[in-house]
Design a protein around this motif. Structure first.
Motif, PDB file in Angstrom:
ATOM      1  N   GLY B  69       0.658  23.596 -11.270  1.00 44.49           N
ATOM      2  CA  GLY B  69       0.029  24.481 -12.250  1.00 44.49           C
ATOM      3  C   GLY B  69      -0.616  23.720 -13.382  1.00 44.49           C
ATOM      4  N   SER B  70      -1.748  24.220 -13.843  1.00 47.42           N
ATOM      5  CA  SER B  70      -2.516  23.676 -14.958  1.00 47.42           C
ATOM      6  C   SER B  70      -3.326  22.440 -14.560  1.00 47.42           C
ATOM      7  CB  SER B  70      -1.601  23.316 -16.145  1.00 47.42           C
ATOM      8  OG  SER B  70      -2.347  23.362 -17.343  1.00 47.42           O
ATOM      9  N   CYS B  71      -3.181  21.974 -13.316  1.00 48.90           N
ATOM     10  CA  CYS B  71      -3.837  20.720 -12.938  1.00 48.90           C
ATOM     11  C   CYS B  71      -4.960  20.888 -11.922  1.00 48.90           C
ATOM     12  CB  CYS B  71      -2.806  19.724 -12.417  1.00 48.90           C
ATOM     13  SG  CYS B  71      -1.587  19.330 -13.690  1.00 48.90           S
ATOM     14  N   ILE B 134     -13.769  10.835 -22.128  1.00 48.95           N
ATOM     15  CA  ILE B 134     -13.272  10.221 -20.910  1.00 48.95           C
ATOM     16  C   ILE B 134     -12.306  11.126 -20.155  1.00 48.95           C
ATOM     17  CG2 ILE B 134     -11.999   8.206 -20.049  1.00 48.95           C
ATOM     18  CD1 ILE B 134     -14.549   7.319 -21.267  1.00 48.95           C
ATOM     19  N   ALA B 135     -11.692  12.045 -20.829  1.00 49.97           N
ATOM     20  CA  ALA B 135     -10.747  12.951 -20.169  1.00 49.97           C
ATOM     21  C   ALA B 135     -10.690  14.235 -20.984  1.00 49.97           C
ATOM     22  CB  ALA B 135      -9.363  12.300 -20.080  1.00 49.97           C
ATOM     23  N   GLY B 136      -9.888  15.184 -20.497  1.00 49.80           N
ATOM     24  CA  GLY B 136      -9.802  16.457 -21.190  1.00 49.80           C
ATOM     25  C   GLY B 136      -9.353  16.295 -22.630  1.00 49.80           C
ATOM     26  N   ALA B 137      -8.278  15.547 -22.834  1.00 51.21           N
ATOM     27  CA  ALA B 137      -7.761  15.369 -24.189  1.00 51.21           C
ATOM     28  C   ALA B 137      -8.794  14.678 -25.071  1.00 51.21           C
ATOM     29  CB  ALA B 137      -6.473  14.538 -24.151  1.00 51.21           C
ATOM     30  N   ALA B 168      -0.055  26.559 -25.874  1.00 49.66           N
ATOM     31  CA  ALA B 168      -1.099  25.567 -25.597  1.00 49.66           C
ATOM     32  C   ALA B 168      -0.535  24.315 -24.953  1.00 49.66           C
ATOM     33  CB  ALA B 168      -1.817  25.187 -26.885  1.00 49.66           C
ATOM     34  N   HIS B 169      -1.385  23.668 -24.215  1.00 54.00           N
ATOM     35  CA  HIS B 169      -1.046  22.368 -23.652  1.00 54.00           C
ATOM     36  C   HIS B 169      -0.822  21.381 -24.790  1.00 54.00           C
ATOM     37  CE1 HIS B 169      -1.783  18.612 -21.290  1.00 54.00           C
ATOM     38  NE2 HIS B 169      -1.192  19.324 -20.351  1.00 54.00           N
ATOM     39  N   GLY B 170       0.075  20.433 -24.582  1.00 47.26           N
ATOM     40  CA  GLY B 170       0.424  19.475 -25.622  1.00 47.26           C
ATOM     41  C   GLY B 170      -0.749  18.691 -26.174  1.00 47.26           C
ATOM     42  N   ALA B 244      -9.515  23.386 -19.393  1.00 50.40           N
ATOM     43  CA  ALA B 244      -8.640  23.042 -18.269  1.00 50.40           C
ATOM     44  C   ALA B 244      -8.491  24.199 -17.292  1.00 50.40           C
ATOM     45  CB  ALA B 244      -7.272  22.612 -18.779  1.00 50.40           C
ATOM     46  N   ASN B 245      -8.644  25.415 -17.772  1.00 51.27           N
ATOM     47  CA  ASN B 245      -8.451  26.568 -16.894  1.00 51.27           C
ATOM     48  C   ASN B 245      -9.753  27.235 -16.471  1.00 51.27           C
ATOM     49  OD1 ASN B 245      -5.757  26.064 -17.105  1.00 51.27           O
ATOM     50  ND2 ASN B 245      -5.325  27.703 -18.569  1.00 51.27           N
ATOM     51  N   LEU B 246     -10.820  26.501 -16.601  1.00 49.68           N
ATOM     52  CA  LEU B 246     -12.131  27.070 -16.279  1.00 49.68           C
ATOM     53  C   LEU B 246     -12.217  27.544 -14.831  1.00 49.68           C
ATOM     54  CD1 LEU B 246     -14.967  27.560 -17.514  1.00 49.68           C
ATOM     55  CD2 LEU B 246     -15.643  25.329 -16.622  1.00 49.68           C
ATOM     56  N   MET B 263     -16.232  23.259 -26.527  1.00 47.28           N
ATOM     57  CA  MET B 263     -15.294  23.277 -25.407  1.00 47.28           C
ATOM     58  C   MET B 263     -15.322  21.921 -24.715  1.00 47.28           C
ATOM     59  SD  MET B 263     -17.441  25.219 -22.344  1.00 47.28           S
ATOM     60  CE  MET B 263     -16.171  24.904 -21.112  1.00 47.28           C
ATOM     61  N   HIS B 264     -14.324  21.686 -23.879  1.00 43.86           N
ATOM     62  CA  HIS B 264     -14.462  20.566 -22.952  1.00 43.86           C
ATOM     63  C   HIS B 264     -14.332  21.088 -21.531  1.00 43.86           C
ATOM     64  CE1 HIS B 264      -9.943  20.388 -22.766  1.00 43.86           C
ATOM     65  NE2 HIS B 264     -10.205  20.032 -21.531  1.00 43.86           N
ATOM     66  N   PHE B 265     -14.871  20.326 -20.627  1.00 49.90           N
ATOM     67  CA  PHE B 265     -14.739  20.562 -19.188  1.00 49.90           C
ATOM     68  C   PHE B 265     -13.809  19.487 -18.632  1.00 49.90           C
ATOM     69  CE2 PHE B 265     -18.850  21.936 -20.625  1.00 49.90           C
ATOM     70  CZ  PHE B 265     -19.139  23.088 -19.912  1.00 49.90           C
ATOM     71  N   LEU B 267     -13.720  17.620 -15.471  1.00 53.29           N
ATOM     72  CA  LEU B 267     -14.404  17.428 -14.181  1.00 53.29           C
ATOM     73  C   LEU B 267     -13.388  17.198 -13.079  1.00 53.29           C
ATOM     74  CD1 LEU B 267     -17.529  15.305 -15.132  1.00 53.29           C
ATOM     75  CD2 LEU B 267     -17.170  17.776 -15.222  1.00 53.29           C
ATOM     76  N   HIS B 268     -12.252  16.588 -13.429  1.00 51.99           N
ATOM     77  CA  HIS B 268     -11.228  16.306 -12.408  1.00 51.99           C
ATOM     78  C   HIS B 268     -10.412  17.547 -12.085  1.00 51.99           C
ATOM     79  CE1 HIS B 268      -9.883  15.441 -16.436  1.00 51.99           C
ATOM     80  NE2 HIS B 268      -8.616  15.420 -16.088  1.00 51.99           N
ATOM     81  N   LYS B 269     -10.708  18.655 -12.689  1.00 54.43           N
ATOM     82  CA  LYS B 269     -10.047  19.893 -12.272  1.00 54.43           C
ATOM     83  C   LYS B 269     -11.091  20.792 -11.635  1.00 54.43           C
ATOM     84  CE  LYS B 269      -6.434  19.415 -15.697  1.00 54.43           C
ATOM     85  NZ  LYS B 269      -5.777  19.896 -16.894  1.00 54.43           N
TER      86      LYS B 269
HETATM   87  C1  LIG Z   1      -4.304  23.218 -20.254  1.00 55.13           C
HETATM   88  C2  LIG Z   1      -4.640  21.769 -20.365  1.00 55.13           C
HETATM   89  N1  LIG Z   1      -5.335  21.312 -21.388  1.00 55.13           N
HETATM   90  C3  LIG Z   1      -5.676  20.011 -21.525  1.00 55.13           C
HETATM   91  C4  LIG Z   1      -5.316  19.085 -20.591  1.00 55.13           C
HETATM   92  C5  LIG Z   1      -5.645  17.640 -20.815  1.00 55.13           C
HETATM   93  O1  LIG Z   1      -6.600  17.144 -19.912  1.00 55.13           O
HETATM   94  P1  LIG Z   1      -6.628  15.607 -19.534  1.00 55.13           P
HETATM   95  O2  LIG Z   1      -5.397  15.313 -18.783  1.00 55.13           O
HETATM   96  O3  LIG Z   1      -7.865  15.453 -18.732  1.00 55.13           O
HETATM   97  O4  LIG Z   1      -6.701  14.825 -20.798  1.00 55.13           O
HETATM   98  C6  LIG Z   1      -4.576  19.503 -19.483  1.00 55.13           C
HETATM   99  C7  LIG Z   1      -4.182  18.510 -18.435  1.00 55.13           C
HETATM  100  O5  LIG Z   1      -3.341  18.640 -17.634  1.00 55.13           O
HETATM  101  C8  LIG Z   1      -4.244  20.870 -19.348  1.00 55.13           C
HETATM  102  O6  LIG Z   1      -3.562  21.304 -18.291  1.00 55.13           O
END
Ligand SMILES: Cc1ncc(COP(=O)(O)O)c(C=O)c1O
Ligand SMILES: Cc1ncc(COP(=O)(O)O)c(C=O)c1O
Lengths: 428, 481, 481, 428
Positions: B69-71, B134-137, B168-170, B244-246, B263-265, B267-269
């Motif tokens: 989930g969430s990934c 570079i990543a979602g965060a 929210a995600h950490g 992340a949930n797009l 927003m961010h996208f 791409l790896h999800k």
């Molecule tokens: C809801 C949510 N937000 C943000 C992120 C962070 O994304 P990233 O791991 O690409 O930094 C995640 C990653 O698992 C996520 O599930």
């Protein structure tokens, strides 16, 4: 075009099990005014057509030019086994090892990677990876701020100016004092780079001592390949060593994915950003590996975490590990020796320019040409070379200055040809 | 299994270079390391076998259903991998772009960036996108820095706070904090959506921005998202969308249309680029009109008859040194061009269908976290009923490994006790979902019967449950020479 | 594990083409099949998982020590695989070569063929080589057809027989017979080498050729090979060298110098090209002076300033439609160019060292087939002592699988009862050899103690010993719709 | 340069265990006069240098030309997953499944491949693979000779002339009577091809009946892709169907490795050459696969074997299986439909030439040009095309004749451009 396997029959069975009449019904929760307003996207193309499209775009890059560009990322040789192994699906289609029992491949590889970085740098601990070399400098600065509770970060002129910009972007809202120079007084850290952006090799041992005397940390951005030969961050007394790991078996790829390396001393470990793998055992005593000290991380500590990093560059860390294993102790040293000797050889052929470095260089040096560097670059491009990086647009030199990097891939014949082409372009 | 270091033999060689064809050169000894780095001394075959064996100790999407989930662990198309092997991209040096002398040689790469950014903007209902994060965060960090720049520029000096839901995600609170904001948490309502009253209570003039994801991490669409956005905008707080949930809403409902400013996208999800054991990812940041001038730069722009670079007027600068994880964006580009507009719409449709199907099958045995509601692309269950028998979510997760499935996400979101968060994605077949549900149901039966076997799981893998306390205590994080 | 056909679901799709961009065309119904072929209907992910799982049910050199005697299972370098992915070779159409209009576009491929043939000729001590034969056995067929053409041309009409030792690989007599020769077997002497007296007894004017390998399949060098060649040549019989064992003598002793007139090379053995679960291989045929005019053609030749094609004067014609398994030859070329002359010499040296080391360690427990002799690149032991306890070579082989090793060759050569034929190759490390020897010795101990466990092996693999009689009886060789 | 792992120390330990002083001593059995007489080979090159060398040679082939060459092997699209899966080490570094328990991956894939060929052809049995399409025709002829005990093989004009040459080479010493035509009287078999070498599609059902009436077998060489649409060998009553399987996901690779396909009727199975996998079970009843009817093969029957084949093309059979699974029932049909329609479209654009085929064609046709075909080919080569195969050098046409093949990879735009280029080259 689709990768969805569900047949219409199966879809209907599933809808029945859910108790709705259509997929659309599942989206009823979305208020009508929030439904799609525009969707101006190209039509789907077959795999064949996409391959062709991308190949055609690729042909609009000059893939066959021989490159002398460096500046932090380099055209090093990548053994075929690196791709062959990292392309195994069990590696690249896995994710973060949340369930260690079915991710020992990942976890052991992280542990082995950390070990390689520790052996390379002479530091005590390395994390599992950061994004890339520039943000790694920011992470190191932030870590130093946390460790010292000081708000001043001093950046030495040796640091890649692009990395400095990345640090500035990231710290814009932190109220830090970002200063230039190397005076550690009152600073959380001094950030230096070795070799410098222009390629000069230095020993920062004395600066490390001055930093420590002033209660500041020394952060060093290093070039992993150069550690085949150069004094290590550990030997210099560095507190936090960071690097761009691209040179360790990662393609240039127009900027990424790359690999942020971060290593530090034992006493700083609890403030370190990023994941960390550690050895342990199961109930039967079988050795295994897990992620540890996770209380530093965002998924546990949220706004108090050491960093916001989550997805990092694990596959790139694996690439670098495989690269380091393939090269091995002797091969890695050889690469550094060759890079250095070949750069020195090229330097010796470029007597029509002035080398700007004020000390020895490793595999990269700044050259002042008798003519505008971008003009020269354009000319030798037609001869099949990327001549290096004109320094003026980088804010790192005059209009006549060019940064030239040489790797083990260049043969003597290549270098002779390039020197000749550069001479003609610069002098005629 | 041995470590590669344990396989090292003095004098053994892997790759050997040609003899040096130029004179040797020496650096001053004072600048050199004392001893060569103690890298392993192994043969190429040693390396190949070692890493082949390591790979065999992993579950991946290519080998296992991975409903984490969430990934969004969807299938990673081989097309995208093939496309990214093209040396005309793979061997291209990014700093060449710093001199316009080289631009004629970079047109293909510039076009990929330009088109990918345009397409993502359309998908998100945004005005513009930057591939730099570079990543979602990192996208979140870019977004919060954009919000900061906006307020700084407007002289909104009091705006020092970001509101974040407790679900929210950490990375959301972490990113906001790393950017330099105070973080204030907003509780969820009992139905799993944002508590609008509580939100109103926290909203004030100091609030610079609000970070949400929609559907939220409970797998539920936030029906009042536009109301929340209006409230935020009323105090000039900007709305951040965690992409992340797009996968739940792509082609159905766009963040821009929901009222989000940035927003961010992932791409790896959503866009199927591989997760690589934890990365590389790619987290492009998208913005609405208000934030366009602040975007990271330089940006690829269309010049008269070619592409070039330009720094946005009030750019926050560089989020990363070059163009972000370009080769990941290239993979996503291939993915998007294959599916096209219609194919992308189906992504959300089937992702949501699959999740609801699993929810429907599993809710008899596992307690849905939020009652009888349907879910979006993932469902959150709890092992609360099982926990009463002494079987925790963790035990279920481990037992699933023995049945040949990767475990769902457990213990996230933090708002739900004993949570089991299942995201099947659209690329899995009904028979795979059924097999997984069958396994889950049989485990629930075993739990009910008070079976102890679940505590012993996994038993079929190279190691059983590992001692995490010992790991943290001993802190053996490197094999030293 | 399910068959891919069992995973098929009506209407499910893998690869889809773009819509047809030209008018539809129809063939007369009478020329068309009635029903579409019942190929599986599966998704790309179905396919990826299925074949990923199948691969996990295999041992390969990349994952396991594979001491399969006579097969030279050495490490297959990734360099060679990378090189053969080059689209400038991989996408080249072979029939373009039939028109010299296209030759300017084929110079790189021609050069690879030319140089590989030259290099192999030097390695074999031959005058010329043709890459046309597709595998070792096909090289043998080419060789025997060359011998036939030679005699036909010379009017040696009585020459209808090929002599083959009883220890020869099955392909030798089979190839000679397929070519159209009578095959007469020559017994081995008690010491495992060719019985020269027996050979003399069989040699007569009808003998067209003699097929040998050296070292022979007992792993022993034939010390009298030149004497045998002289005897054969005295009756105008030609000497054929089966190159399967070349790994033992490469860079030490050349077939041409031993007195052979024609030979084949196994690129998939000596030159490290992968064995691919049973092929593709490549079996270039090499000839001494006498047979050059008969070589298969067309041949790549050096013209004034380029490469072109030419048909040898008295060519036997085409052994295969094009240039043999070109992409395999390209891999072998990369292998050879990497090792170079000196590296190739070490190949035999270490292959022989390794085999003798294993022989030395194992001969205490397993009976060497030929006394105290040292071996070349492989050693033949027998499980005769174990068989007395009811443990056969087959049981040892199966038990080794459970210990994580591929089994050696068993029951070949046919001349040795309960034979166990071990070929370690030069690319394996001492610790691997030791681990394997340790396992073999411990199995011998178990056999001595009369352990029944060996009959149950393997127990750690997806299936145990399979019922071969049932397979042949039921003959279920295809899954029908 | 080496892939040998043994260190000098280990070597010495091993020598000691053997009881010899040096490796050389192990070669003492070789008489001195048989020792190496010449060894004129290039020096070793690093991986990097070999890669570069081969890349340079590759650049001397015209890799970017768009090809209309066919004649038995074709430029079909290959999905990326084919390479991704066949490049797994557990597949390509394994060998013949002598130990079935550790080779179920291989054996099940052979069984599935055999199943795919049976479903494709409508025949009863398929073997595990032969070398390629030409030698497969020889194997079929030899099989027919074995089955009928007749010595006459009749080859129809439809057969690829190159394959005929291969058959002639292989049978040169067998004393067979190789005749032309289609008269089955006294023949072991008649060998036909569909579509013919020049591309014409026929129905050989009547010939099959004539063959059987005369006690002869009908051997058909088919083009697998065409079976998306065309009447199957099974439907025609063919006895032995053979094919070149290159079109099923295998790169052109300048001639190989390819895939020889052979399928036959139940009653002929015991005379069939090549390996055969069959389903069975272990003692616990678990399904598994083994090689069966091995008594036909050389390692058991030696000079009496059905064929001398040992190493075959298993990895290529796997490629074709994966290809067929990815395309699936509908996709495979689509490919055939596209090939045919696109060829017809191109045909319609080439009105300046005369199509020589006397019946419908699938995706390939022979065109008579107003000018020498090789001259035309040279001209359009400069426009970026391989125009097809001039037929005169193949002995299959006049100097003005060209064999043109079209695959699903060509777009309408491609075809228009090519037709235009061909027109200009042929008419101006
Ligand atoms: C809801 C949510 N937000 C943000 C992120 C962070 O994304 P990233 O791991 O690409 O930094 C995640 C990653 O698992 C996520 O599930
Ligand atoms: C001694 C010997 N000769 C000939 C061959 C036949 O070679 P191929 O399998 O390439 O046809 C083999 C193959 O195993 C062999 O071991």
């Amino acid at each position: 075009m689709t990768w969805i396997p569900t047949t219409n029959e199966e879809r209907d069975e599933m809808l029945a099990a859910i108790g709705v009449a259509s997929i659309d019904e599942l989206f009823d929760v979305i208020p009508p005014d929030l439904r799609l307003k525009s969707w101006d996207l190209p039509e789907g193309l077959s795999e064949m057509a996409v391959k062709r499209l991308v190949a055609e775009m690729g042909n609009r890059n000059c893939g066959s030019l021989v490159s002398y560009a460096g500046g932090g990322v380099y055209d090093h040789f990548i053994p075929a086994a690196v791709d062959a192994l990292t392309s195994r699906g069990e590696f690249y289609t896995a994710y973060t090892p949340y369930q260690p029992e079915c991710a020992q491949g990942t976890l052991q590889s992280i542990y082995e990677y950390q070990s390689a970085i520790v052996r390379l740098t002479g530091m005590d601990f390395a994390n599992a990876s950061l994004y890339e070399g520039g943000t790694a400098v920011f992470e190191a600065a932030a870590m130093a701020v946390r460790l010292t509770n000081r708000q001043r970060v001093v950046i030495h002129e040796s640091l890649n100016p692009v990395y400095r910009q990345v640090v500035e972007t990231h710290t814009a809202h932190l109220g830090l004092d970002i200063a230039s120079g190397d005076d550690p007084t009152g600073a959380a850290c001094v950030i230096v780079q070795n070799p410098s952006f222009l390629g000069t090799v230095r020993d920062f041992t004395a600066l490390a001592e001055r930093c420590h005397a002033a209660g500041a940390l020394l952060v060093l951005s290093f070039y992993p390949t150069s550690l085949g030969l150069l004094k290590t961050p550990g030997e210099m007394g560095v507190d936090i060593a960071v690097a761009e790991g691209q040179c360790l078996g990662i393609p240039l790829g127009f900027g990424g994915p790359y690999l942020g390396i971060l290593a530090t001393r034992k006493e700083h470990i609890r403030k370190m950003p990023g994941r960390l793998a550690a050895e342990t055992a199961d109930a039967q005593g079988r050795r295994g590996f897990v992620l540890t000290l996770q209380a530093r991380e965002q998924h546990i500590r949220r706004e108090k975490a050491m960093s916001n990093i989550c997805s990092n560059e694990a596959l790139m860390a694996l690439r670098s590990l495989i690269y380091l294993c393939l090269m091995g102790k002797d091969g890695f040293l050889e690469v550094a020796r060759h890079c250095h000797a070949k750069a020195e050889y090229l330097k010796s052929k470029l007597d029509f320019g002035t080398v700007l470095n004020d000390g020895p260089t490793f595999n990269e040096f700044a050259l002042r040409l008798p003519r505008n560097a971008e003009e020269v670059a354009k000319r030798v491009m037609d001869q099949g070379y990327f001549a290096g990086l004109p320094l003026a647009p980088l804010g790192a030199g005059e209009e006549t200055d060019l940064l030239i990097a040489v790797t083990e891939k260049r043969t003597r014949e290549d270098l002779d040809g390039f020197a000749q082409a550069l001479r003609e372009a610069a002098c005629n | 299994m041995q470590l590669i270091y344990e396989k090292s033999r003095e004098g053994r060689r892997g790759i050997v270079l040609d003899a040096l064809d130029v004179p040797e050169a020496k650096l001053p000894a004072a600048l050199c390391r004392k001893e060569p780095a103690a890298l392993p001394e192994v043969s190429e075959l040693d390396v190949v076998r070692h890493f082949t064996h390591l790979s065999q100790r992993n579950f991946g999407v290519d080998s296992h259903f991975y409903p984490l989930g969430s990934c969004t662990m969807k299938y990673n198309p081989k097309l995208a991998e093939a496309v990214s092997a093209n040396p005309n991209f793979a061997a291209l040096h990014p700093l060449l772009a710093t001199s316009d002398a080289y631009w004629p040689c970079l047109q293909g790469a510039f076009q990929v960036i330009y088109e990918t950014e345009r397409i993502l903007a359309e998908i998100g209902g945004m005005q513009a996108v930057s591939l730099q994060p570079i990543a979602g965060a990192h996208g979140e960090l870019a977004g919060t820095l954009l919000i900061a720049a906006y307020h700084r520029d407007k002289g909104n000096t009091q705006k020092d706070t970001i509101l974040v839901p407790d679900s929210a995600h950490g990375t959301n609170p972490a990113s906001a904090a790393i950017a330099g904001f105070k973080v204030v948490q907003v509780p969820s309502a009992a139905d799993g959506t944002l508590d609008v009253e509580a939100f109103k209570a926290k909203l004030n003039d100091n609030v610079a921005g609000v970070m949400l994801t929609n559907p939220n991490t409970h797998g539920l669409y936030e029906p009042k998202v536009h109301e929340v956005a209006d409230l935020a905008h009323a105090v000039d707080a900007l709305m951040y969308y965690d992409g992340a949930n797009l996968n739940a809403v792509i082609g159905q409902s766009r963040p821009g249309d929901m009222g989000f400013d940035v927003m961010h996208f992932n791409l790896h999800k959503t866009f199927a680029t591989p997760h690589g054991m934890g990365g590389p990812g790619s987290g492009p940041v998208g913005v609405g009109e208000r934030l366009v001038p602040y975007l990271p730069g330089p940006r690829v722009v269309k010049l008269e008859s070619s592409f070039g670079l330009e720094m946005p007027e009030k750019s926050i600068g560089k989020m990363s040194p070059f163009f972000g994880n370009f080769m990941i964006a290239l993979r996503a580009y291939a993915y998007i061009r294959h599916l096209g507009g219609d194919g992308l719409k189906d992504v959300a449709r089937y992702a949501v269908l699959n999740a609801n199907y699993m929810l429907a099958r599993l809710k008899q045995a596992y307690q849905p976290a939020f009652g009888e509601q349907r879910c979006m692309h993932e469902c959150v269950l709890t092992a609360a009923p099982q926990a009463k028998q002494g079987v925790r979510a963790l035990d279920i997760a481990k037992a699933l490994l023995d049945r040949g499935f990767h475990a769902p996400t457990v213990y996230f979101p933090l708002t739900v006790k004993e949570s089991i968060m299942i995201e099947p994605t659209e690329t899995e077949s009904k028979e795979t979902l059924d097999a997984f549900c069958d396994a889950m149901l049989s485990l629930a039966e075993m739990a009910e019967m008070g079976s102890d076997a679940l505590h012993a799981a996994p038993v079929s893998l190279p190691v059983g449950r590992l001692d995490e306390v010992r790991a943290a205590w001993e802190l053996l994080c490197a094999c030293l020479p």
